[in-house]
Write a protein that holds these residues in place. Sequence first.
Motif, mmCIF file in Angstrom:
data_model
loop_
_atom_site.group_PDB
_atom_site.id
_atom_site.type_symbol
_atom_site.label_atom_id
_atom_site.label_comp_id
_atom_site.label_asym_id
_atom_site.label_seq_id
_atom_site.Cartn_x
_atom_site.Cartn_y
_atom_site.Cartn_z
ATOM 1 N N ILE A 234 0.835 -1.203 0.000
ATOM 2 C CA ILE A 234 0.000 0.000 0.000
ATOM 3 C C ILE A 234 0.871 1.254 0.000
ATOM 4 N N ILE A 235 2.029 1.177 0.651
ATOM 5 C CA ILE A 235 2.940 2.328 0.590
ATOM 6 C C ILE A 235 3.436 2.522 -0.847
ATOM 7 N N ALA A 236 3.769 1.408 -1.508
ATOM 8 C CA ALA A 236 4.183 1.504 -2.923
ATOM 9 C C ALA A 236 3.049 2.040 -3.779
ATOM 10 N N MET A 237 1.800 1.663 -3.397
ATOM 11 C CA MET A 237 0.626 2.123 -4.137
ATOM 12 C C MET A 237 0.502 3.644 -4.079
ATOM 13 N N VAL A 238 0.870 4.199 -2.929
ATOM 14 C CA VAL A 238 0.804 5.659 -2.789
ATOM 15 C C VAL A 238 1.911 6.318 -3.601
ATOM 16 N N ALA A 239 3.107 5.706 -3.554
ATOM 17 C CA ALA A 239 4.261 6.331 -4.201
ATOM 18 C C ALA A 239 4.131 6.340 -5.723
ATOM 19 N N GLY A 240 3.628 5.229 -6.293
ATOM 20 C CA GLY A 240 3.603 5.070 -7.749
ATOM 21 C C GLY A 240 3.021 6.254 -8.502
ATOM 22 N N PRO A 241 1.757 6.613 -8.207
ATOM 23 C CA PRO A 241 1.128 7.681 -8.991
ATOM 24 C C PRO A 241 1.792 9.040 -8.791
ATOM 25 N N LEU A 242 2.627 9.181 -7.742
ATOM 26 C CA LEU A 242 3.293 10.460 -7.520
ATOM 27 C C LEU A 242 4.644 10.518 -8.236
ATOM 28 N N MET A 243 4.955 9.470 -8.993
ATOM 29 C CA MET A 243 6.228 9.457 -9.719
ATOM 30 C C MET A 243 5.973 9.663 -11.201
ATOM 31 N N ARG A 244 6.976 10.176 -11.888
ATOM 32 C CA ARG A 244 6.850 10.356 -13.332
ATOM 33 C C ARG A 244 7.266 9.082 -14.028
ATOM 34 N N TRP A 245 6.708 8.915 -15.228
ATOM 35 C CA TRP A 245 7.174 7.828 -16.077
ATOM 36 C C TRP A 245 8.642 8.084 -16.437
ATOM 37 N N ARG A 246 9.333 7.102 -16.894
ATOM 38 C CA ARG A 246 10.720 7.151 -17.350
ATOM 39 C C ARG A 246 11.715 7.442 -16.234
ATOM 40 N N ARG A 247 11.650 8.673 -15.688
ATOM 41 C CA ARG A 247 12.710 9.045 -14.782
ATOM 42 C C ARG A 247 12.227 10.140 -13.841
ATOM 43 N N ASP A 248 12.534 9.960 -12.596
ATOM 44 C CA ASP A 248 12.139 10.966 -11.631
ATOM 45 C C ASP A 248 13.275 11.146 -10.645
ATOM 46 N N GLY A 249 13.228 12.221 -9.906
ATOM 47 C CA GLY A 249 14.268 12.479 -8.912
ATOM 48 C C GLY A 249 13.784 12.057 -7.534
ATOM 49 N N LEU A 250 14.677 11.481 -6.782
ATOM 50 C CA LEU A 250 14.329 10.990 -5.454
ATOM 51 C C LEU A 250 13.825 12.141 -4.577
ATOM 52 N N ALA A 251 14.523 13.284 -4.679
ATOM 53 C CA ALA A 251 14.161 14.426 -3.843
ATOM 54 C C ALA A 251 12.766 14.925 -4.202
ATOM 55 N N ALA A 252 12.476 14.971 -5.502
ATOM 56 C CA ALA A 252 11.168 15.463 -5.952
ATOM 57 C C ALA A 252 10.059 14.545 -5.456
ATOM 58 N N VAL A 253 10.300 13.238 -5.539
ATOM 59 C CA VAL A 253 9.286 12.282 -5.090
ATOM 60 C C VAL A 253 9.077 12.432 -3.591
ATOM 61 N N ALA A 254 10.193 12.544 -2.854
ATOM 62 C CA ALA A 254 10.104 12.687 -1.401
ATOM 63 C C ALA A 254 9.276 13.922 -1.052
ATOM 64 N N LYS A 255 9.443 14.978 -1.835
ATOM 65 C CA LYS A 255 8.696 16.200 -1.577
ATOM 66 C C LYS A 255 7.193 15.964 -1.770
ATOM 67 N N ARG A 256 6.873 15.244 -2.856
ATOM 68 C CA ARG A 256 5.459 14.985 -3.118
ATOM 69 C C ARG A 256 4.855 14.035 -2.073
ATOM 70 N N MET A 257 5.713 13.162 -1.548
ATOM 71 C CA MET A 257 5.235 12.195 -0.556
ATOM 72 C C MET A 257 5.215 12.796 0.847
ATOM 73 N N ALA A 258 5.767 13.985 1.001
ATOM 74 C CA ALA A 258 6.005 14.507 2.350
ATOM 75 C C ALA A 258 4.730 14.576 3.183
ATOM 76 N N LEU A 259 3.680 15.135 2.581
ATOM 77 C CA LEU A 259 2.458 15.326 3.351
ATOM 78 C C LEU A 259 1.846 13.990 3.798
ATOM 79 N N PRO A 260 1.627 13.058 2.864
ATOM 80 C CA PRO A 260 1.090 11.760 3.313
ATOM 81 C C PRO A 260 1.982 11.083 4.345
ATOM 82 N N LEU A 261 3.293 11.121 4.127
ATOM 83 C CA LEU A 261 4.202 10.483 5.069
ATOM 84 C C LEU A 261 4.086 11.130 6.449
ATOM 85 N N ALA A 262 4.013 12.465 6.461
ATOM 86 C CA ALA A 262 3.897 13.172 7.735
ATOM 87 C C ALA A 262 2.612 12.758 8.440
#
Lengths: 175, 642, 142
Positions: free
Chosen positions: B402-430
Amino acid sequence: MRKILLWAPLMVFALLAGVLLRGLQSPESGTVPSKMVGRAAPDFVLPAAVPSHPGLARADLARGKPVLVNIFASWCVPCIAEMPVLLALKRQGVEIHGIAIRDKPEDVAAFLRDHGDPYARIGSDVSSQVQISFGSSGVPESFVIDGSGKIRLQHIGDIQQDDVPEILAALKAAQ
Amino acid sequence: MIAELGLGVLWLAAGLAVLQAVLGGLALRFPDRPDLGQAVRPVAIAQGVLVSFAMLALIYLFLVSDMSVKLVVANSHSEKPWLYKFAGTWGNHEGSMLLWVAILAVAGSGIALLERRVRPDTLIATLMAQGFIALGFYAFLLFSSNPFERVSPAPQDGNGLNPLLQDPGLAFHPPTLYLGYVGMSVAFSFAVGALLTRDVGPAFARAMRPWVLGAWVFLTLGITAGSYWAYYELGWGGWWFWDPVENASLMPWLAATALLHSVTVLATRDSLRAWTVMLAVVAFSMSMVGTFLVRSGILTSVHAFAVDPERGSFILALLFIYVGAALTLFALRIGTVREGTQFEPVSREAALVLNNLFLTVILGVVLIGTLYPLIAQSMGQQISIGPPYFNPAAGSVALLLIIAMVAGPLMRWRRDGLAAVAKRMALPLALGLVVIVLIRLMAPQIGLLPWLGLSVAALAAAGSVAPLWKRNLRRTPLFTWGMVVAHLGVAIALAGMATDSAFMKEKLVALGEGEATQVGPFSVRLVDVTPVIGPNWTALQGRMSAQRGSGAAFELLPQARNYSSPPTDTSEAAISTLWNGQLYAVLGKANGDGRWQVRLWWKPWVTLIWLGGALIAFGGVLSLIGRLWRERGLATPESGNA
Amino acid sequence: MMRFLNNRLTFALVLTALVSGPVQADSRIGAAPLANVQLADPDQEKAAKHLMETIRCLVCQGQSIADSDAELAGDMRSLIRERIQKGEKPEAIRSWLIERYGDWVVYAPPARGSALALWLLPLLLLGVGGLVARGRIRRRSR
């Protein structure tokens, strides 16, 4: 290596198919044999189930002579079916003790009157606690116990005519 | 007459299935003879029409209660309500097999009529595979379970359907699961077709996706409904028991869920080719394994069903043939299929691979855990495997999933940056972290799994709607909405499961008339117990009055029923649904001293479990509509894209 | 004792006339003292309930004794509650039952012998799956 990997799914499937086929040949067994066979009978003291017979305790099973402990109930239909066989065993000199499960004295008395009485002693186990401590999971069930109080054999279900030789052999071996 | 007609039509349809398979094979063998290929489509359509007719004939026989037909005699009665006559058509082995093959053939017609996206030769190969699958079920029907068999002399009336089966749930639950299973067989046919023509690519994935989505929606609905049914029927407040029959329906769902996501990767990014084909085969085999487990009765289950080892062996034989052949084909062909594009470790593809990994691990745990008692038995051990194993073993992986389920749609196809993803995940994670701490402080006594479950549910609820953040909602595609709704459904269902197991209140008590007790925030009084009589049962009905604090009282009417034929005791739980949970009451046996055994549960938010399930299915429907709408333009004339 | 099997619901995808289970009558004796009565101490009741959920009913078709109507299941619940009340540890009661009925009686497979593999299964599958998946991931070149 890669070639082998391609065939791996088929091999895993063959394994699964084997398990399923095996399951079809021998489905999960419903009976749970007691693990107490080969060990000393559990300690217990049961009050008399009917006024006409004394109660049953662990001490009665270790008097130097092998006995048959029959777990039964007046409300159990297969228990009626095995009564003639038990009576025949009694006539051959087998000492049989009963443990009546979840029963009332008047019901046990009526059961003995209607279907015969092979028992020397009958203990009353109203909440199946002794039955559970024997590792028994239903009625009727019978245990062959040797003179030292050790359980030698468990018979699950009603004893039929065909089962008599096995029971007798176990009793003899327990001498 | 109708019965003979039905049987005749069924034979004809079986003949057409042979023709469909043979013609398809010939067309693939001789590509220079396009007329062969062109004939396959009409044959598939005709087969669908004919077998639908046979199905309708059987329904008709049940509706008019034709007592000269053996199947009707055995399973129906002239005075039954029409709904149960109708549902009785598939409430038995023969009828349900006919239903299966009918749905299969109609799906085949659908493909033949509508599918324009895949290469024509792939389509022919797919229809050929379908013909072969249908053939096995026709053989089953015609040689060992003829639904149209007559009985002579015809009896006065039928034996009736077991009263306990006269439940609306039964009318719709089996066909729902069936639609799911048959949908999986369509996906399987597509996979085999694509393998045969070496056409494993995005076009194939797009053609297969609606079938997978549709099947998945039905499986989700079937499992959700089945769980609720178990909940109210078994009378102990449980909604999932990890019983073999439940696991049998869960396994195809797990495989279908994985397939649903990998097919998207294949359609969008042309990656995971071999894996998607593999999953299609696995999903179909799990449907068959599920059917086999349920029908053969090799594992003991609390859910009653007619077991018949002989029919079990037929299903097993079909499973051997189809899946064995498909996997052989896979091994021979997949080496020649290029792997498709690779992907970066931080990308949506990678998240979806992680999702597939977790789903597959859960599937493996459930499959092996379910079958292990059989393996142990052949090694001379008797062991049982149930909730104390599955909950931690499958549940912990599910939380990761389920954690992977949350992360997936917040990532870009092909290539994404770890920092950018972490930023998008910040609120749910918090949010997840806050809930973890809050629960520790406020309810330190709850178990580890519910504790983590609630925290992950909070994380997932926030994370699943995050893809809509800062988007123009009116321009967001429907399939994105579908994904959001389905993922939110997962979060909601998880919240319901965790809340129920953490905060459920139980009260077991003996009550006399007029006596009251307390369960959770409710006081419940047993007003009286009176006999009531139903159409084919008698019952003792307890009238209970429940009240929260000084709020309005409401009534609960649990029954202890006794059916006459066959003689059966059941307890009918009374369930009162409130906005924040359910009060569940069961009337047990009389105690002998004028009291009754009463079981009461207050189950806060338990309804979220099935609401979540329904949302997941609804999300699937939205996605399906969205995809079909988006891809309507991709349909190209048959001749255009060879 | 056991109710007919056919009052159970069904997840069955294929339904035919239902099979009825072995005909077993009920006794005329009420439930054992603590079969359907909770312990006064909530912690003890919680421990008892937790244990009961892991014990398989001997006469049912795959239910724990915590949610079975069978009389023997009730008697086993009573036995467990009595012993917990006397201060016995759940683990000791579990071992006592396993001594009598073998591993069959508990719903958690033993963490020893071949069944140990079962507990390691999720990790094992994650490991194997991870290795297979790693092949698909492009190494990031710097």
